[in-house]
Design a protein around this motif. Structure first.
Motif, short mmCIF file in Angstrom:
data_model
loop_
_atom_site.label_atom_id
_atom_site.label_comp_id
_atom_site.label_asym_id
_atom_site.label_seq_id
_atom_site.Cartn_x
_atom_site.Cartn_y
_atom_site.Cartn_z
N ARG A 177 1.06 -1.15 -0.18
CA ARG A 177 -0.22 0.07 -0.02
C ARG A 177 0.89 1.39 0.10
N ILE A 178 2.24 1.43 0.57
CA ILE A 178 2.97 2.44 1.49
C ILE A 178 3.34 2.70 -0.64
N ILE A 179 4.00 1.12 -1.06
CA ILE A 179 4.48 2.13 -2.83
C ILE A 179 3.51 2.60 -3.32
N PHE A 180 2.60 1.75 -3.24
CA PHE A 180 1.02 2.19 -4.31
C PHE A 180 1.20 3.77 -4.44
N PHE A 181 0.85 4.08 -3.24
CA PHE A 181 0.92 5.88 -2.86
C PHE A 181 1.75 6.77 -3.47
N LEU A 182 3.22 5.87 -3.57
CA LEU A 182 4.57 6.61 -3.19
C LEU A 182 4.36 6.69 -4.07
N LEU A 183 4.61 5.24 -5.47
CA LEU A 183 4.18 5.48 -6.86
C LEU A 183 3.20 6.46 -8.16
N LEU A 184 1.85 6.45 -7.03
CA LEU A 184 0.75 7.21 -7.21
C LEU A 184 0.97 8.95 -7.76
N THR A 228 4.70 10.15 -6.70
CA THR A 228 5.36 10.49 -8.13
C THR A 228 4.91 10.41 -9.72
N GLY A 229 3.74 9.41 -9.59
CA GLY A 229 3.64 9.10 -11.76
C GLY A 229 2.73 11.06 -11.80
N LEU A 230 1.53 11.70 -10.71
CA LEU A 230 0.72 12.77 -10.82
C LEU A 230 1.92 13.39 -10.92
N ILE A 231 2.96 14.16 -10.29
CA ILE A 231 4.14 14.71 -10.11
C ILE A 231 4.33 15.56 -10.87
N LEU A 232 5.00 14.21 -12.05
CA LEU A 232 5.47 13.89 -13.52
C LEU A 232 5.30 13.91 -14.69
N THR A 233 3.90 13.68 -14.58
CA THR A 233 2.48 13.40 -15.51
C THR A 233 2.46 14.60 -16.49
N PRO A 234 3.13 16.03 -16.17
CA PRO A 234 2.99 17.05 -17.15
C PRO A 234 3.95 17.09 -17.96
N PHE A 235 5.23 16.17 -17.60
CA PHE A 235 6.71 16.75 -18.02
C PHE A 235 6.75 15.56 -18.98
N VAL A 236 6.02 14.76 -19.16
CA VAL A 236 5.88 13.54 -20.60
C VAL A 236 5.83 14.11 -21.67
N PRO A 237 6.51 14.13 -22.34
CA PRO A 237 5.89 14.75 -24.01
C PRO A 237 4.40 13.04 -24.88
N TRP A 238 3.33 13.34 -23.88
CA TRP A 238 2.96 12.60 -24.17
C TRP A 238 1.80 11.94 -25.79
N LYS A 239 2.18 13.43 -26.72
CA LYS A 239 2.08 13.19 -28.21
C LYS A 239 2.63 12.32 -29.09
N THR A 240 4.77 12.58 -28.58
CA THR A 240 5.66 11.81 -29.24
C THR A 240 5.25 10.11 -28.50
N PHE A 241 5.16 10.48 -27.75
CA PHE A 241 5.25 9.00 -27.18
C PHE A 241 4.61 7.96 -26.52
N LEU A 242 3.07 8.37 -27.03
CA LEU A 242 1.30 7.89 -27.34
C LEU A 242 1.84 7.08 -29.01
N THR A 243 2.66 8.02 -30.13
CA THR A 243 2.44 7.67 -31.31
C THR A 243 3.66 7.05 -31.80
N ASN A 244 4.92 7.18 -31.11
CA ASN A 244 5.39 6.20 -31.73
C ASN A 244 5.75 4.68 -31.53
N LEU A 245 4.79 4.11 -29.94
CA LEU A 245 5.27 2.97 -30.06
C LEU A 245 3.59 1.70 -30.57
N THR A 246 4.59 1.14 -30.94
CA THR A 246 4.10 -0.74 -31.23
C THR A 246 2.79 -1.32 -30.36
N PRO A 247 2.55 -2.06 -31.12
CA PRO A 247 1.64 -3.20 -29.85
C PRO A 247 2.22 -3.85 -28.94
N VAL A 248 3.17 -4.21 -29.59
CA VAL A 248 4.09 -4.99 -28.68
C VAL A 248 5.60 -4.52 -28.01
#
Length: 108
Positions: free
Chosen positions: A40-47, A49-69
């Motif tokens: 439970r502790i690590i779940f909330f820690l990572l949650l 952390t992910g929320l804090i770092l989410t605005p810094f991810v280049p979503w458009k580039t990241f989401l469109t360039n990955l294949t299903p594999v």
């Protein structure tokens, strides 16, 4: 690479070392004083952390360039190796003292 870029990289690595050391000792103290489940502790820690770092991810580039594999491999790596490593680390932080825990981490 010029010397100013190398120096900046060295500063980032040094800062990461300091913050991870502080995290190890703070996490150990929290685990020792708390009856919370380590998962439970690590779940909330990572949650959070992910929320804090989410605005810094280049979503458009990241989401469109990955294949299903590639998505499959990201899922496998995140669920199996990363999640299990964090869960085992939290369990070790609850049972070991801080110094042996740090030595165990840096000896791997």
């Amino acid at each position: 690479m010029d010397s100013s870029q190398k120096f900046f990289g060295d500063l980032l690595a040094f800062g990461a070392m300091l913050f991870f050391g502080a995290y190890m000792f703070a996490n150990h103290e929290f685990q020792r004083r708390s009856d919370e489940n380590p998962v439970r502790i690590i779940f909330f820690l990572l949650l959070f952390t992910g929320l804090i770092l989410t605005p810094f991810v280049p979503w458009k580039t990241f989401l469109t360039n990955l294949t299903p594999v590639q998505w499959m491999w990201i899922l496998i790596l995140s669920v199996s190796s990363t999640s299990l490593a964090y869960i085992f680390w939290q369990m070790a932080a609850k049972t070991l003292e801080a110094v042996p825990l740090a030595l165990l981490f840096f000896s791997l």
